[in-house]
Design a protein around this motif. Structure first.
Motif, short mmCIF file in Angstrom:
data_model
loop_
_atom_site.label_atom_id
_atom_site.label_comp_id
_atom_site.label_asym_id
_atom_site.label_seq_id
_atom_site.Cartn_x
_atom_site.Cartn_y
_atom_site.Cartn_z
N PRO A 38 39.15 4.25 3.46
CA PRO A 38 37.63 4.41 3.07
C PRO A 38 37.37 5.45 2.22
CG PRO A 38 37.64 4.69 5.40
CD PRO A 38 38.98 4.70 5.23
N ALA A 39 38.45 6.28 1.97
CA ALA A 39 37.80 7.93 1.32
C ALA A 39 37.45 7.40 -0.09
CB ALA A 39 39.07 8.65 1.40
N ALA A 40 38.22 6.50 -0.72
CA ALA A 40 38.00 6.09 -2.16
C ALA A 40 36.57 5.44 -2.28
CB ALA A 40 38.95 5.10 -2.62
N GLU A 41 35.73 5.05 -1.16
CA GLU A 41 34.67 4.44 -1.26
C GLU A 41 33.79 5.87 -1.81
OE1 GLU A 41 31.75 1.97 -1.84
OE2 GLU A 41 34.06 1.33 -1.38
N ILE A 42 33.98 7.05 -1.30
CA ILE A 42 32.96 8.08 -1.56
C ILE A 42 32.61 8.24 -2.84
CG2 ILE A 42 32.60 10.63 -0.94
CD1 ILE A 42 32.68 9.13 1.49
N PRO A 43 33.18 8.61 -3.71
CA PRO A 43 32.86 8.65 -5.35
C PRO A 43 31.78 7.41 -5.66
CG PRO A 43 35.32 8.36 -5.33
CD PRO A 43 34.86 8.65 -3.74
N ARG A 44 32.50 6.24 -5.24
CA ARG A 44 31.99 4.98 -5.58
C ARG A 44 30.42 4.78 -4.94
NH1 ARG A 44 37.61 3.73 -5.30
NH2 ARG A 44 38.04 2.55 -7.32
N LEU A 45 30.17 5.35 -3.84
CA LEU A 45 29.02 5.41 -3.19
C LEU A 45 27.93 6.37 -4.04
CD1 LEU A 45 26.88 4.79 -0.86
CD2 LEU A 45 28.30 6.85 0.51
#
Ligand code: OAD
Length: 251
Positions: A201-208
């Protein structure tokens, strides 16, 4: 240059900044990224297939040896101007959160106050059975490439000690993930540096952050799946681009 000036302006005006980093920021310190082929005697292994609970169960000496080799490698290198520029952002913009996927300690050694380690740390081994923290093994110089090392035994239950990192298929540390989500949802600018943006889920951080209205600035020499959400894409190496952005933001 135009993009650099735009990034600098966004940073200088931001109230809340998140710096989100991946293996690329440590590449110029001499720590290989995950997409680089491993060299030396490790070249026959794939980094991702060593980073699983199954790999440790099947061959604990191989996996422990690999992580000890990485820990010694990290200990023998130094933070680069990219890490130093991140610490400078924290000094100039006091509400800055540094969120890293890296298991090295180069942000800390460059002066970052409390980076959030989403994928754990090479420096926090613990028992694989009972979870009790284990001391770092005494350093005997850099282990040879490809050397198997039996993991130490837990001082509480004698179980095999494992590296304190997150392996594929494992949950992220809850409080680190909560801190990261809160910071990303509340920032005005997220600076993403040296990550392929492929591992969730780390890649969700910039998307969030982007969905929450933040301006995303990306620093990476290569295109990544984060390109479409980035308001500014700075194609270059972190150790060159980040100091230039900081110098332009706070002249
Ligand atoms: P990767 O190895 O997937 O990606 C490294 C990124 O850094 C690539 O996009 C490169 O183009 C970029 N890069 C290389 N040199 C650079 C430089 N000098 N300056 C800036 N960028 C540069 O690393 P991560 O995205 O961190 O997870 O990987 C994410 C996670 O996947 C890791 O934390 C690890 C891994 O498998 C676990 O172990 C759970």
């Amino acid at each position: 240059m135009e993009h650099l000036a735009q990034a600098a302006k966004l940073l200088a005006q931001a109230q809340r900044v998140v710096v989100f980093t991946g293996a690329g920021i440590s590449a110029e310190s001499g720590v290989p990224t995950f997409r680089d082929a491993l060299t030396g005697l490790w070249e026959r292994f794939d980094a991702q297939s060593l980073a699983t609970p199954q790999a440790f169960q099947d061959d604990p000496d191989l996996v422990w040896g690999w992580y000890e080799w990485r820990r010694h490698r990290v200990t023998s290198v130094r933070p680069n101007p990219g890490h130093e520029a991140v610490a400078a952002v924290e000094r100039h913009a006091p509400h800055t959160a540094v969120i890293t996927q890296n298991v090295d300690d180069l942000h800390e050694r460059a002066g970052s106050a409390q980076p959030v380690h989403l994928h754990g740390s090479l420096f926090a081994p613990r028992c694989s059975l009972c979870g009790f923290p284990a001391p770092l093994p005494a350093s005997e110089g850099e282990p040879d490439d490809g050397r198997r090392l039996p993991p130490p035994a837990c001082t509480r239950c004698s179980g095999p000690v494992r590296p304190g990192v997150v392996w594929f298929g494992e949950a992220l540390p809850e409080s680190a993930l909560e801190d990261a989500v809160r910071a990303a949802a509340g920032c005005d600018v997220l600076l993403t540096v040296g990550t392929s943006g492929l591992v969730y889920p780390a890649a969700e951080i910039p998307r969030l952050a982007a969905r929450s209205g933040a301006a995303v600035i990306q620093v990476n020499p290569q295109p990544t799946p984060l390109d479409p959400i980035a308001r500014v894409n700075l194609h270059g190496a972190a150790a060159t681009v980040l100091p230039a952005v900081v110098a332009a933001a706070w002249p």
